[in-house]
Structure formats: structure tokens, C-alpha cells
Design a protein around this motif. Structure first.
Motif, PDB file in Angstrom:
ATOM      1  N   THR A   1       0.833  -1.198   0.000  1.00  0.00           N
ATOM      2  CA  THR A   1       0.000   0.000   0.000  1.00  0.00           C
ATOM      3  C   THR A   1       0.873   1.256   0.000  1.00  0.00           C
ATOM      4  OG1 THR A   1      -1.740  -1.170   1.190  1.00  0.00           O
ATOM      5  CG2 THR A   1      -1.808   1.238   1.229  1.00  0.00           C
ATOM      6  N   SER A   2       0.678   2.112  -0.999  1.00  0.00           N
ATOM      7  CA  SER A   2       1.472   3.337  -1.100  1.00  0.00           C
ATOM      8  C   SER A   2       0.672   4.396  -1.845  1.00  0.00           C
ATOM      9  CB  SER A   2       2.784   3.076  -1.851  1.00  0.00           C
ATOM     10  OG  SER A   2       2.526   2.765  -3.210  1.00  0.00           O
ATOM     11  N   VAL A   3       1.111   5.636  -1.718  1.00  0.00           N
ATOM     12  CA  VAL A   3       0.478   6.742  -2.429  1.00  0.00           C
ATOM     13  C   VAL A   3       0.556   6.514  -3.936  1.00  0.00           C
ATOM     14  CG1 VAL A   3       0.698   9.204  -2.957  1.00  0.00           C
ATOM     15  CG2 VAL A   3       0.845   8.414  -0.584  1.00  0.00           C
ATOM     16  N   GLU A   4       1.694   6.019  -4.399  1.00  0.00           N
ATOM     17  CA  GLU A   4       1.885   5.800  -5.834  1.00  0.00           C
ATOM     18  C   GLU A   4       0.908   4.754  -6.369  1.00  0.00           C
ATOM     19  OE1 GLU A   4       5.017   7.915  -4.116  1.00  0.00           O
ATOM     20  OE2 GLU A   4       4.354   5.892  -3.563  1.00  0.00           O
ATOM     21  N   LEU A   5       0.735   3.659  -5.640  1.00  0.00           N
ATOM     22  CA  LEU A   5      -0.189   2.618  -6.095  1.00  0.00           C
ATOM     23  C   LEU A   5      -1.638   3.072  -5.991  1.00  0.00           C
ATOM     24  CD1 LEU A   5       1.370  -0.709  -4.748  1.00  0.00           C
ATOM     25  CD2 LEU A   5       1.292   0.124  -7.101  1.00  0.00           C
ATOM     26  N   ALA A   6      -1.948   3.877  -4.993  1.00  0.00           N
ATOM     27  CA  ALA A   6      -3.305   4.418  -4.887  1.00  0.00           C
ATOM     28  C   ALA A   6      -3.619   5.309  -6.087  1.00  0.00           C
ATOM     29  CB  ALA A   6      -3.462   5.199  -3.586  1.00  0.00           C
ATOM     30  N   GLN A   7      -2.672   6.156  -6.458  1.00  0.00           N
ATOM     31  CA  GLN A   7      -2.888   7.024  -7.608  1.00  0.00           C
ATOM     32  C   GLN A   7      -2.989   6.212  -8.894  1.00  0.00           C
ATOM     33  OE1 GLN A   7      -3.373  10.519  -7.257  1.00  0.00           O
ATOM     34  NE2 GLN A   7      -4.249   9.981  -9.261  1.00  0.00           N
TER      35      GLN A   7
ATOM     36  N   GLU B   1       5.419   3.437   3.724  1.00  0.00           N
ATOM     37  CA  GLU B   1       5.484   4.756   4.347  1.00  0.00           C
ATOM     38  C   GLU B   1       4.242   4.944   5.224  1.00  0.00           C
ATOM     39  OE1 GLU B   1       7.470   7.859   1.492  1.00  0.00           O
ATOM     40  OE2 GLU B   1       6.021   6.687   0.328  1.00  0.00           O
ATOM     41  N   PRO B   2       4.271   4.424   6.448  1.00  0.00           N
ATOM     42  CA  PRO B   2       3.075   4.476   7.307  1.00  0.00           C
ATOM     43  C   PRO B   2       2.533   5.881   7.501  1.00  0.00           C
ATOM     44  CG  PRO B   2       4.813   3.163   8.314  1.00  0.00           C
ATOM     45  CD  PRO B   2       5.408   3.768   7.101  1.00  0.00           C
ATOM     46  N   GLN B   3       3.433   6.863   7.547  1.00  0.00           N
ATOM     47  CA  GLN B   3       2.996   8.233   7.799  1.00  0.00           C
ATOM     48  C   GLN B   3       2.190   8.801   6.638  1.00  0.00           C
ATOM     49  OE1 GLN B   3       6.026   7.250   7.135  1.00  0.00           O
ATOM     50  NE2 GLN B   3       7.009   8.618   5.657  1.00  0.00           N
ATOM     51  N   ARG B   4       2.228   8.131   5.473  1.00  0.00           N
ATOM     52  CA  ARG B   4       1.504   8.626   4.299  1.00  0.00           C
ATOM     53  C   ARG B   4       0.239   7.813   4.006  1.00  0.00           C
ATOM     54  NH1 ARG B   4       4.980   9.703  -0.861  1.00  0.00           N
ATOM     55  NH2 ARG B   4       3.291  11.207  -1.208  1.00  0.00           N
ATOM     56  N   HIS B   5      -0.100   6.869   4.888  1.00  0.00           N
ATOM     57  CA  HIS B   5      -1.289   6.062   4.623  1.00  0.00           C
ATOM     58  C   HIS B   5      -2.545   6.925   4.587  1.00  0.00           C
ATOM     59  CE1 HIS B   5      -4.507   3.054   5.212  1.00  0.00           C
ATOM     60  NE2 HIS B   5      -3.690   2.255   4.565  1.00  0.00           N
ATOM     61  N   GLY B   6      -2.567   7.981   5.382  1.00  0.00           N
ATOM     62  CA  GLY B   6      -3.709   8.893   5.342  1.00  0.00           C
ATOM     63  C   GLY B   6      -3.899   9.515   3.974  1.00  0.00           C
ATOM     64  N   GLU B   7      -2.801   9.765   3.257  1.00  0.00           N
ATOM     65  CA  GLU B   7      -2.896  10.287   1.891  1.00  0.00           C
ATOM     66  C   GLU B   7      -3.518   9.252   0.960  1.00  0.00           C
ATOM     67  OE1 GLU B   7       0.645  12.327   0.319  1.00  0.00           O
ATOM     68  OE2 GLU B   7       1.496  12.116   2.338  1.00  0.00           O
ATOM     69  N   VAL B   8      -3.171   7.980   1.174  1.00  0.00           N
ATOM     70  CA  VAL B   8      -3.766   6.899   0.380  1.00  0.00           C
ATOM     71  C   VAL B   8      -5.280   6.916   0.539  1.00  0.00           C
ATOM     72  CG1 VAL B   8      -3.971   4.389   0.169  1.00  0.00           C
ATOM     73  CG2 VAL B   8      -1.714   5.434   0.488  1.00  0.00           C
ATOM     74  N   VAL B   9      -5.737   7.009   1.783  1.00  0.00           N
ATOM     75  CA  VAL B   9      -7.174   7.018   2.055  1.00  0.00           C
ATOM     76  C   VAL B   9      -7.837   8.214   1.366  1.00  0.00           C
ATOM     77  CG1 VAL B   9      -8.933   7.135   3.864  1.00  0.00           C
ATOM     78  CG2 VAL B   9      -6.844   5.799   4.244  1.00  0.00           C
ATOM     79  N   LYS B  10      -7.204   9.381   1.425  1.00  0.00           N
ATOM     80  CA  LYS B  10      -7.785  10.576   0.807  1.00  0.00           C
ATOM     81  C   LYS B  10      -7.870  10.448  -0.712  1.00  0.00           C
ATOM     82  CE  LYS B  10      -6.543  13.924   4.399  1.00  0.00           C
ATOM     83  NZ  LYS B  10      -5.739  15.126   4.746  1.00  0.00           N
ATOM     84  N   ILE B  11      -6.836   9.906  -1.341  1.00  0.00           N
ATOM     85  CA  ILE B  11      -6.836   9.741  -2.802  1.00  0.00           C
ATOM     86  C   ILE B  11      -7.989   8.839  -3.236  1.00  0.00           C
ATOM     87  CG2 ILE B  11      -5.577   8.683  -4.725  1.00  0.00           C
ATOM     88  CD1 ILE B  11      -2.983   9.627  -3.296  1.00  0.00           C
ATOM     89  N   LEU B  12      -8.128   7.704  -2.572  1.00  0.00           N
ATOM     90  CA  LEU B  12      -9.170   6.743  -2.945  1.00  0.00           C
ATOM     91  C   LEU B  12     -10.555   7.273  -2.598  1.00  0.00           C
ATOM     92  CD1 LEU B  12      -7.348   3.502  -1.738  1.00  0.00           C
ATOM     93  CD2 LEU B  12      -7.523   4.362  -4.081  1.00  0.00           C
TER      94      LEU B  12
END
Length: 438
Positions: A152-158, A215-226
Motif C-alpha cells: 500500500t502506497s500513495v503511488e499505487l493508490a494514484q 510509508e506508514p505516515q503517508r497512509h492517510g494520503e492513500v485514504v484521501k486519494i481513494l
């Protein structure tokens, strides 16, 4: 048992409707694959057209089709074919189609008529789409595109948002994305506030588990993107500290981009704190819990041994979720547990492990459900977790005729007898898709 047309009557039965009143009826009129009327045998038969075929239930029990809101159905199919299910994401689309058809057959045999595929790859999505286009997919399937398994990452979410959009129909929907936050209880990996136990009473000193995302600190960004893209976000969380962090991220995403009825999922939600329970209740229809009751049975000794005496009584708190109005569904999570929903009913009602290395009730009885609540957990509640509660999950006029005929009366049996119940007939869209007579 002859196969009726899609216009037929089932009468002289004990029909658990799982409607808001938990009504019990005697007969159902099915027309064009949907439930037209529910009521007494006399009333339904008297007002039905003469051309409608009748089927005498001879007192047998009928429930809605069971709905599994967290499973790995392709992997299950490969296991039935004698292949390594752990490589399910590596097979070509033709092989995945064969596995899906075999899984569909196996699930119908145990009364499951709808399921959520938790973590589909591109090839899996294509296989589902192909079968649906050819009219071969009868198992209602809600797909979660997978960026889990520690990836799980910001890049894969995007990438997921760029590649797919949520949508589908009442048979096949791509509606969400599966993420991971923490990992396996068997390895004592999930993120806890207090140290893990081992062998029930011993402490696994200085082991609090942790998060497995890059990057656990960026998981919140993953949630926001999705969330912004309209997906249902379904994140694997076992540990109490991980659950607390994730529910805060859901709330932050909703504040950032207001949406209602998101139904973002806390998958497993094994050890929620009171803080998490309050937050889940506050978030209302923006969040659901997708738990696995059968963990308590199949993995009971492992869970009790690793969580210890005190925490074990707080694990998977079904009654608390029900009492606080937190919408909770159930999934088998193959291959951690058997796909047969009778194991989930039994575990939700008794909280007893299969072997009982640390006693017969290490999880206590305070969180046990009644059989009526457990049936609701595995039908209408799980339908809600897939946005299908208006189409399936209960036996009511206007809904699809997805039904199961059972060998015994699930409401009157001793809990231990639930594990011996067999499906005699499974119906989807008014069509018999499994029968012991065929």
C-alpha cells in the motif's frame, strides 16, 4: 427435485426473511427472478396465477442467500482445482476463469450467493469481466482492486485511480480498493499498544508489532486519494493501535472531501479500543466493519495464545458492534477459514475455538450473538457492506430471489448442530444453481 421456471412458488416452509422485524413466513412468490410476495401458504397460493409452478418445501427452512463480504474467491477456486492458491495472482486469465467457475460452484454448494473479492489483480478483474460478459458469472461479486500485501502506497493508490473507476451492476461491481495497514496475528505483527503475549500468559517482551506499509505516515494520503475518487477504502487492521490510526484517517478524508454513505471498511477490526468504537459509531454510514467470526473457531487457540487472557475477551466484539449501531458484516477470509458460513454462525453465537488449548471459552460469552443476529450478520449486514442491501440480503418483495433451503431449522437447533447443517438447494435470480437432487 425438478427445476422450476423463474416464476414459481415455494410454500409450506419456515422462511426466515431477515427483514426489519425478523418475520417468519410460509411462502414466497417469485416472478422474473425477483421476490414478488412473501406471506402465508394459503394467501400466496390463492392469489398466484394458475400458470405458476409450485414447490412444496415440506416444512424445510429457507434463508436469504449468504453473503461473504471478505473473501479470496479466486484463491479458493485454485485450491479446489488442486493448484497452489498462493500463486493466484500469477496465473493467466484463462486459468483464473476456470478457478472462478469452480469457486462459484463450491460457494453455491454451501449457500453463498454473493461475495466480495478482497484484493483482485488486473488479471482477476479481467476474468470476472469476461465471465460476466458471457453470462457465466452468477455469483454476485463486488471487487476490491488490491494494493495490499505490504504494497500500500500513495503511488499505487494514484495508479489505481488512474486505471479504474467505481461502477458495475447487480452481478458484478468494481467498487473499492483493498489496502494493508498491519499484518498477520500468527506472526504477532499487528500494531498494539501493549506487548504481544505468547502461550497465552507469557509476554513477548518489547514486541508491539507495527505497520507493514512502506510509508506508514503517508497512509492517510492513500485514504484521501481513494476517497476522493469515490472508492470504498477497505483496509486490513488487526491491532488496536492500527485501528485507532485508521479510523482517524477515515474521518480526516471525509473532512477533506465531504461525502456521505462512503462505507469505508475496517477489515477484521480484531481488537478495537473504546476510542475506535466511539469513532466508528460517530462516523455512522461512512464506515463499516468487515469481521471474520470464524477466526474464533479456526484460529481460536492462536489468537488466544497471542493476545492473552485479558485482550482475548475483547476480540471481535460482535455484540458491542450491534449494540452501538456499528454496521458489521462477515467474511470467511479464505484460506484462513473455511468458506462454509455455518462456521461463522457457530463462532458468532458461541465464541468457542475448535480445539480449546486454553479452555473452551477463552474469548468469554459477553460478545456472543443470538442466532437471529448472526444470520443478519451474514446476510443483510454483509449486503450493506457491498451497497447491495436494497437488492439482496433479505427475503422481501422487490429483491432478487437469492435463497437457500436448509436441512434443519437454524433457529431451533442447539449451536453445536449448526456445523452439521447442509444446503439442499441454492437459488440465485429465481434459478436453482445448486440442488442435492441434481
Amino acid at each position: 427435485m425438478s427445476k422450476p421456471s423463474t416464476d414459481w412458488i415455494l410454500f409450506n416452509g419456515k422462511i426466515f426473511t431477515v427483514d426489519l422485524k425478523d418475520s417468519i413466513a410460509e411462502a414466497i412468490l417469485i416472478k422474473d427472478g425477483k421476490i414478488q410476495k412473501v406471506g402465508s401458504s394459503e394467501g400466496i397460493r390463492r392469489h398466484a396465477p394458475d400458470t405458476v409452478q409450485e414447490f412444496d418445501l415440506e416444512g424445510r427452512t429457507v434463508t436469504p442467500g449468504f453473503i461473504d463480504c471478505h473473501n479470496h474467491t479466486v484463491a479458493y477456486g485454485f485450491s479446489l482445482l488442486g493448484q497452489d492458491h498462493r500463486r493466484a495472482r500469477e496465473f493467466p486469465v484463462e486459468d483464473v476463469e476456470k478457478a472462478l467457475l469452480r469457486a462459484q460452484e463450491g460457494l453455491f454448494k454451501v449457500g453463498v450467493t454473493a461475495q466480495k473479492e478482497a484484493g483482485a489483480s488486473d488479471v482477476m478483474i479481467q476474468a470476472y469481466t469476461n465471465l460476466h460478459a458471457r453470462g457465466e458469472l452468477k455469483l454476485r461479486s463486488f471487487l476490491l482492486y488490491g494494493i495490499h500485501l505490504g504494497r500500500t502506497s500513495v503511488e499505487l493508490a494514484q495508479e489505481a485511480v488512474n486505471k479504474y473507476s467505481p461502477g458495475g451492476d447487480d452481478t458484478l461491481t468494481l467498487g473499492g480498493v483493498k489496502c494493508s495497514f498491519d499484518a498477520s496475528v500468527s506472526k504477532r505483527d499487528p500494531w498494539l499498544y501493549e506487548e504481544w503475549n505468547k502461550n497465552y500468559t507469557e509476554k513477548d517482551e518489547l514486541n508491539f508489532g507495527g505497520l507493514i506499509v512502506p510509508e506508514p505516515q503517508r497512509h492517510g494520503e492513500v485514504v484521501k486519494i481513494l476517497h476522493r475518487a469515490g472508492f470504498q477504502v477497505c483496509t486490513h487492521c488487526h491491532g488496536d493501535q492500527a485501528i485507532d490510526k485508521y479510523v482517524d484517517e477515515i474521518e480526516a478524508a471525509i473532512i477533506d472531501t465531504p461525502r456521505t454513505d462512503c462505507r469505508h471498511s475496517v477489515v477484521h477490526c480484531t481488537l478495537p479500543t473504546d476510542y475506535a468504537l466511539r469513532k466508528l459509531a460517530k462516523l455512522g454510514d461512512n464506515v463499516v466493519v468487515e469481521a471474520s467470526a470464524a477466526y474464533l473457531y479456526f484460529l481460536g487457540d492462536l489468537f488466544a495464545g497471542n493476545f492473552g487472557p485479558s485482550r482475548s475477551r475483547r476480540l471481535i466484539p460482535f455484540r458491542t458492534w450491534f449494540e452501538r449501531g456499528i454496521m458489521t458484516g462477515n467474511g470467511a477470509d479464505y484460506d484462513a477459514c473455511d468458506v462454509n458460513p455455518m462456521y461463522s454462525l457457530y463462532a458468532a453465537c458461541t465464541r468457542r475455538p475448535r480445539i480449546g488449548k486454553y479452555g473452551s471459552q477463552p474469548f468469554g460469552k459477553d460478545e456472543c450473538l443470538t442466532i437471529q443476529q448472526a444470520l443478519r450478520l451474514c446476510t443483510i449486514n454483509s449486503a450493506y457492506c457491498m451497497f447491495w442491501e436494497d437488492q439482496i440480503g433479505s427475503i422481501e418483495p422487490g429483491k432478487y430471489a437469492d435463497l437457500v433451503v436448509w436441512s434443519g431449522d437454524l433457529y431451533d437447533l442447539p449451536s453445536e448442530e449448526l456445523l452439521n447443517q447442509k444446503v439442499e438447494m441454492t437459488v440465485v435470480n429465481g434459478e436453482i444453481v445448486y440442488s442435492t437432487d441434481t
